[in-house]
Scaffold this motif. Structure first.
Motif, mmCIF file in Angstrom:
data_model
loop_
_atom_site.group_PDB
_atom_site.id
_atom_site.type_symbol
_atom_site.label_atom_id
_atom_site.label_comp_id
_atom_site.label_asym_id
_atom_site.label_seq_id
_atom_site.Cartn_x
_atom_site.Cartn_y
_atom_site.Cartn_z
ATOM 1 N N ALA A 82 111.701 -15.180 18.482
ATOM 2 C CA ALA A 82 111.588 -16.072 17.469
ATOM 3 C C ALA A 82 109.622 -16.839 17.693
ATOM 4 O O ALA A 82 109.920 -17.458 19.183
ATOM 5 C CB ALA A 82 111.884 -16.334 16.401
ATOM 6 N N LEU A 134 101.789 -21.671 18.740
ATOM 7 C CA LEU A 134 103.039 -21.072 18.898
ATOM 8 C C LEU A 134 103.701 -21.302 19.711
ATOM 9 O O LEU A 134 103.217 -21.572 21.105
ATOM 10 C CB LEU A 134 103.085 -20.127 19.150
ATOM 11 C CG LEU A 134 101.937 -19.439 16.942
ATOM 12 C CD1 LEU A 134 101.791 -17.443 17.287
ATOM 13 C CD2 LEU A 134 103.195 -19.198 15.984
ATOM 14 N N PRO A 146 109.601 -13.890 12.782
ATOM 15 C CA PRO A 146 110.238 -13.422 13.114
ATOM 16 C C PRO A 146 110.811 -12.737 14.676
ATOM 17 O O PRO A 146 109.906 -12.066 14.846
ATOM 18 C CB PRO A 146 111.047 -12.960 11.786
ATOM 19 C CG PRO A 146 109.975 -12.677 10.749
ATOM 20 C CD PRO A 146 108.981 -13.517 11.690
ATOM 21 N N ALA A 157 110.731 -19.969 20.226
ATOM 22 C CA ALA A 157 111.908 -20.820 18.753
ATOM 23 C C ALA A 157 113.427 -20.361 19.138
ATOM 24 O O ALA A 157 114.275 -20.618 18.218
ATOM 25 C CB ALA A 157 111.597 -20.162 17.331
ATOM 26 N N ARG A 166 107.118 -19.339 10.895
ATOM 27 C CA ARG A 166 108.304 -18.196 11.592
ATOM 28 C C ARG A 166 107.353 -17.061 11.870
ATOM 29 O O ARG A 166 107.737 -16.459 11.256
ATOM 30 C CB ARG A 166 109.909 -18.621 11.660
ATOM 31 C CG ARG A 166 110.292 -18.163 12.528
ATOM 32 C CD ARG A 166 112.172 -18.402 12.911
ATOM 33 N NE ARG A 166 112.279 -17.840 11.718
ATOM 34 C CZ ARG A 166 113.662 -18.105 10.621
ATOM 35 N NH1 ARG A 166 114.226 -19.167 11.604
ATOM 36 N NH2 ARG A 166 114.110 -17.789 9.713
ATOM 37 N N VAL A 176 107.191 -19.836 16.441
ATOM 38 C CA VAL A 176 107.049 -20.943 15.467
ATOM 39 C C VAL A 176 106.011 -21.942 15.805
ATOM 40 O O VAL A 176 105.615 -21.622 17.153
ATOM 41 C CB VAL A 176 107.865 -22.092 14.899
ATOM 42 C CG1 VAL A 176 109.479 -21.238 14.345
ATOM 43 C CG2 VAL A 176 108.631 -22.879 16.176
ATOM 44 N N THR A 177 105.141 -21.937 14.672
ATOM 45 C CA THR A 177 103.922 -22.893 15.073
ATOM 46 C C THR A 177 104.688 -24.338 15.018
ATOM 47 O O THR A 177 105.205 -24.788 14.857
ATOM 48 C CB THR A 177 102.845 -23.593 13.828
ATOM 49 O OG1 THR A 177 104.537 -23.302 12.568
ATOM 50 C CG2 THR A 177 102.613 -21.523 13.505
#
Length: 439
Positions: free
Chosen positions: A170, A163, A283, A166, A281, A172-173
């Motif tokens: 947040a 991860l 959040p 973002a 994602r 994301v992968t």
């Protein structure tokens, strides 16, 4: 005639003898301190150099003194008006209920508490921590009723995890996801004791293959931390728990195409026809800091907070005096107004309030004199970091007159200004009482 004049002189002498102790006490405890303070206000810190009006000029040029004057004006306008208004409302309403006496007793009880004790009580009431301060406990409870709380505040991935940040809180992968290939969403930064009660040991997702998993994107979100050590990163170990309730979004081209929520064991599923090739994602709502309420004793709210404590104490005083005045209002006037078609609001506004005007004047003037001297509540409730923002003249008088950096010249000037502020209110009160006595 001589006997009459002699009798009058004798009576005057007797009266003077009886009044002499009171006059001496008045001079020693009132007149002399006022005169000395007035004289001392024209000298410097040491008391040996005459500086004229410099100490009074400092009251309007020094920032802390200007703040004290401004706050005193706020106190003078707001606190007496609010306490009197509440006292009027309580006095009128309690006349119409069976348990009015008990209610008056409860409202008046804070008057039995000293300012120091009330300050300590409200210092605890206004504590920032909702687990300790009742004001924030109520505020946070109401807030969380209408706004969903974050699931895992301060949770985050390690650099070794699949991860990345973002923006905006947040994550994301790093790579798009595919159906049949399990997705790992490990996080750290959550104390095991803070995990949701429904959390269960995490379960590693199946490998998919040709079964139903080929039609879904599956994965596990879990706390990648083993108490006591021994676990390995990016691997679901037996002692690690799933991040139950974690919200997951599949994002493609900046748009959310699918959503899921991790179960008690951390597993989740997304439809392959939507999530295939998207990135997942987490959040920022998952990681938002827990709402801790309002900073009641911060720079912007400390003065209203202290005024609230004052109103809590003195609304009962206003209620009792207004209630006594209300008992003397002729009931036939109120009944006549109702017979003529006036509703309760009109009776209150046009009959009750005008008849209570003398009593309201007494309460208002008394509270105005009281708030000009307010010191205890501000000194006890306002923390050191916000005491400059909550400063009032009586507190500044104490700070200027005592301590290692004391300036008795400025302190005496503040005392004189306080006296000058109180005098017009006292004169107004005396005139009102004389006018009432002539009726």
């Amino acid at each position: 005639m001589a006997r009459v004049n002699g009798g009058r002189r004798g009576s005057t002498t007797v009266a003077a003898v009886f009044l002499l102790p009171a006059v001496l006490l008045l001079g020693a405890l009132v007149v002399y301190p006022i005169g000395y303070s007035l004289q001392r206000s024209f000298f410097d810190r040491s008391g040996g150099v005459f500086v004229g009006l410099d100490n009074y000029v400092a009251l309007v040029t020094d920032e802390s003194l200007r703040t004290a004057v401004r706050n005193n004006l706020v106190w003078l306008v707001v606190a007496p008006a609010v306490a009197t208004a509440l006292g009027l409302v309580f006095a009128v309403l309690t006349e119409r209920v069976r348990w009015g006496t008990a209610f008056k007793l409860v409202v008046f009880m804070p008057m039995a508490i000293s300012m120091l004790a009330a300050g300590i009580i409200f210092r605890l009431v206004y504590e920032q921590d909702p687990d300790r301060g009742i004001a924030n406990a109520v505020w946070v409870g109401v807030h969380d009723t209408f706004a969903e709380a974050s699931v895992f505040p301060r949770a985050r991935p390690l650099p070794a995890h699949p991860l990345q940040a973002a923006g905006g809180g947040a994550f994301v992968t790093k790579d798009p996801v595919r159906a049949g290939v399990p997705v790992l969403l490990p996080l750290v930064g959550v104390a095991p004791a803070d995990m949701p009660q429904e959390a269960r040991p995490a379960r590693a997702p199946g490998t998919g293959g040709g079964g139903p998993a080929a039609d879904r994107v599956t994965g596990t979100a879990w706390l990648d931390f083993t108490r006591g050590g021994g676990g390995k990163p990016n691997r679901v170990d037996p002692a690690e728990k799933g991040l139950a309730g974690l919200r997951i979004e599949a994002v493609r081209d900046g748009k959310v195409v699918a959503t899921a929520t991790a179960g008690a064991d951390g597993t989740f599923e997304l439809p392959a026809d939507r999530a295939e090739g998207a990135v997942l994602r987490l959040p920022a709502d998952n990681f938002r800091e827990q709402y801790n309420g309002v900073e009641w004793l911060g720079p912007s709210l400390v003065t209203p907070a202290v005024i609230g404590a004052y109103v809590w104490m003195w609304a009962g005083f206003a209620m009792v005096l207004i209630g006594a005045g209300l008992a003397a209002v002729p009931r036939e006037l109120l009944e006549a107004a109702r017979v003529d078609g006036a509703n309760e609001w009109q009776v209150f506004r046009r009959i009750t309030v005008p008849l209570l005007a003398p009593v309201l004047g007494v309460v208002l003037v008394t509270l105005m004199i009281n708030v000009l001297k307010i010191f205890d509540l501000v000194f006890v409730i306002a923390p050191g970091s916000a005491q400059d923002d909550a400063n009032v003249l009586a507190l500044q008088l104490y700070r200027s007159s005592f301590g290692t950096d004391a300036d008795l010249g400025v302190g005496s000037a503040i005392a004189v200004v306080l006296l000058l502020l109180v005098l017009p209110v006292m004169v107004l009160n005396i005139r009102r009482m004389r006018r009432e006595a002539r009726r």
